[in-house]
Design an enzyme around this catalytic site. Structure first.
Site, mmCIF file in Angstrom:
data_model
loop_
_atom_site.group_PDB
_atom_site.id
_atom_site.type_symbol
_atom_site.label_atom_id
_atom_site.label_comp_id
_atom_site.label_asym_id
_atom_site.label_seq_id
_atom_site.Cartn_x
_atom_site.Cartn_y
_atom_site.Cartn_z
ATOM 1 N N SER A 19 0.623 -1.140 0.125
ATOM 2 C CA SER A 19 -0.202 -0.080 -0.469
ATOM 3 C C SER A 19 0.634 1.460 -0.089
ATOM 4 O O SER A 19 0.266 2.239 -0.714
ATOM 5 C CB SER A 19 -0.325 -0.184 1.139
ATOM 6 O OG SER A 19 -1.100 0.873 1.276
ATOM 7 N N LYS A 184 1.015 -4.853 -16.274
ATOM 8 C CA LYS A 184 2.504 -4.018 -17.177
ATOM 9 C C LYS A 184 2.191 -4.002 -18.673
ATOM 10 O O LYS A 184 1.759 -5.739 -18.590
ATOM 11 C CB LYS A 184 3.930 -4.757 -16.925
ATOM 12 C CG LYS A 184 4.533 -5.068 -15.868
ATOM 13 C CD LYS A 184 5.504 -5.723 -15.688
ATOM 14 C CE LYS A 184 5.653 -6.546 -14.342
ATOM 15 N NZ LYS A 184 6.708 -5.545 -13.719
ATOM 16 N N GLU A 218 16.937 -11.768 -11.921
ATOM 17 C CA GLU A 218 16.179 -10.566 -11.394
ATOM 18 C C GLU A 218 18.298 -10.727 -10.218
ATOM 19 O O GLU A 218 18.341 -11.706 -10.041
ATOM 20 C CB GLU A 218 15.143 -10.659 -10.199
ATOM 21 C CG GLU A 218 13.851 -10.815 -10.127
ATOM 22 C CD GLU A 218 13.224 -10.420 -9.157
ATOM 23 O OE1 GLU A 218 13.154 -9.442 -8.809
ATOM 24 O OE2 GLU A 218 12.123 -11.597 -8.347
ATOM 25 N N HIS A 242 2.626 -15.154 -12.205
ATOM 26 C CA HIS A 242 2.884 -14.136 -13.440
ATOM 27 C C HIS A 242 3.998 -14.799 -14.975
ATOM 28 O O HIS A 242 4.111 -14.324 -15.911
ATOM 29 C CB HIS A 242 4.429 -13.680 -12.774
ATOM 30 C CG HIS A 242 3.776 -12.613 -11.719
ATOM 31 N ND1 HIS A 242 3.195 -12.273 -11.380
ATOM 32 C CD2 HIS A 242 5.227 -12.626 -10.122
ATOM 33 C CE1 HIS A 242 3.218 -11.667 -10.423
ATOM 34 N NE2 HIS A 242 4.611 -11.634 -9.472
#
Ligand code: BG6
EC number: 1.1.1.49
Length: 491
Positions: A19, A184, A218, A242
């Site tokens: 958030s 995205k 990553e 994903h």
């Protein structure tokens, strides 16, 4: 621009990281772009008893961090006036009754309600029960929507149990299951690249494609989330959601139209057509590894076990799988899916290797089409051309198309998802059948990996793919492709 009804977004877990970093700054950005309905309100719900003024100060600090104090004061005043706080202490039996009473003040809160559950997954079902018990899921007078953050279940069984529980109160049109990758723009570009360019469709078959690689690597490690990660692993964390979505967008049939229903229907079909990984040949179809100590951008970083503070975990931070799709289009085409933490470079891409041309030439490389999602958004097509000179030799050159050019709007995934939520557009949210299809495929592998307590392969942080991962390739000449480099980067 689709008109959006005035509504109230009720944000559970408002003081949590998602958030603070994504949702509240994302809503602020939408407000600055003039995309929030005039009377829209945000009611943040948290366990602690925070005064509304303190919450508004806190929002200011979130925006200061995110936008480096560089934002429009007028928009800020408008945005702050939309924001309210409601304390829902866990030990208060009447918490949801009080919430419903507060929301019933229609002069402040528009009655179309979207509940965003950014909370522990184990709380999803009980919050929906409680919302229903005080009438907050009832759509007789206004729409009511519930956003469920990933992960939807931790396996097929728990996903089905969660679904059963929430559908006691909610219709499918009220349930918004998030996979933020779908928000995205670069991922949405996969479909458009495929279907807005007629040249690609005829090539998109087993006759022309050697194999496909779906990658998310990553340089980041697991960070603060060691406990979560150790219970989850790379396969569950990234592939189940994903990467399977990237796979579906890359391999689905052309939908009749780009309507949410048609796109989701085609994704579901292709996910359901994937052949289950044969457990008897697990070692040829899957590979897992874990990062050890190493260097990222020249800096020493800890290994996974050191971060975790436990020497025995065999949980994977690198996962690679091979799938086949049982349809005429994809007959025999391996689809390699891999994800890793702490690799040498961050790279999310779809790389398609085409079959060799039938003409035999002295040195002949391959044609690749790479759709790079991040960090750079581009499409690269590699072709063979003659090297000028007396000899007949070819080399690979790249035709690069930037999918983002200077001046293009930069929208965070959560911003577009929040907008879609208010618009009632579910195309970028997951249907339960997609979630189930994905768990059905991966559950047996997760189970087998969990049972396998033999030492896990390790790779130094900052290295390339572990050489042992090559075991899943069908042919010796296949290799992991990095999207930026020209296609000669063999392991
Ligand atoms: C999350 C995973 O869903 O996606 C994280 O839980 C991962 O482990 C993240 O780092 C990656 O998202 P992005 O948008 O930064 O590529």
């Amino acid at each position: 621009m689709t008109k959006i009804d005035d509504c109230t977004l009720v944000l559970f877990g408002a003081s949590g990281n998602l958030s603070r970093i994504k949702l509240i700054p994302g809503l602020f950005r939408l407000d600055s772009l003039g995309r929030l309905p005039e009377k829209m309100k945000i009611l943040s719900v948290g366990r602690s008893d925070v005064k509304e003024s303190a919450w508004r100060d806190d929002i200011k600090s979130m925006l200061d961090i995110k936008f480096k104090k560089n934002y429009d004061a007028k928009v800020f005043d408008r945005f702050i006036a939309r924001n309210f706080y409601h304390a829902n202490p866990p030990d208060d039996e009447n918490a949801f009754k009080r919430l419903s009473e507060r929301l019933s003040d229609a002069s402040t809160f528009p009655q179309n309600l979207a509940f965003f559950l950014s909370v522990r997954p184990s709380d999803f079902a009980s919050i929906v029960d409680l919302l229903a018990s005080v009438g907050l899921t009832d759509e007789t007078k206004a729409w009511r929507r519930v956003v469920i953050e990933k992960p939807f279940g931790t396996n097929l069984e728990t996903a089905q149990a969660l679904q059963k529980s929430i559908t006691k109160h909610l219709k499918e049109t009220q349930i918004y299951r998030i996979d933020h990758y779908l928000g995205k723009s670069a991922l949405q570009n996969i479909l458009l690249t495929r279907f807005a360019n007629h040249i690609f469709d005829p090539l998109w078959t087993h006759e022309h494609i050697d194999h496909i690689q779906i990658t998310n690597n990553e340089t980041l490690g697991v960070g603060e989330r060691t406990q979560f990660y150790d219970a989850t692993g790379a396969l569950r964390d990234m592939i189940q959601s994903h990467l399977m979505q990237m796979l579906a967008l890359t391999t689905m049939e052309m939908p009749e139209t780009l309507s949410p229903e048609n796109i989701r229907a085609e994704k579901i079909k292709v996910l359901e057509s994937i052949t289950p990984i044969p457990l008897s040949e697990l070692k040829k179809h899957t590979f897992k590894a874990q990062y050890g100590r190493g260097k990222i951008n020249g800096e020493e970083v800890k290994g996974y076990l050191e971060e975790l503070g436990s020497p025995t975990s065999v949980v994977e931070t690198y996962a690679a799988l091979k799938f086949y799709i049982n349809t005429p289009r994809w007959k025999g085409v391996p689809i390699y899916v891999r994800t890793a933490k702490r690799l040498h470079a961050s790279d999310t891409a779809i790389a398609i290797k085409f079959k060799k041309a039938p003409l035999s030439l002295p040195v002949q490389a391959d044609n690749w089409l790479v759709i790079s999602i991040q960090p750079k958004e581009f499409t690269r097509f590699e072709i063979q051309t003659k090297i000028p000179g007396l000899d007949t030799k070819v080399r690979t050159v790249a035709m690069d198309a930037p999918n983002r050019i200077t001046g293009d709007e930069s929208v965070d995934a959560y911003e577009s998802l929040l907008l879609n939520l208010m618009q009632g557009d579910q195309s970028l949210y997951l249907h339960i059948n997609e979630v189930e299809a994905s768990w059905r495929l991966l559950d047996p592998v997760i189970k087998a990996w969990n049972e396998d307590k033999s030492p896990v392969f390790t790779y130094p942080a900052g290295s390339a793919d572990p050489a042992e991962s090559k075991i899943i390739f069908d042919k010796p000449e296949q290799f992991w492709r990095q999207s930026i480099e020209i296609g000669e980067n063999k392991l």
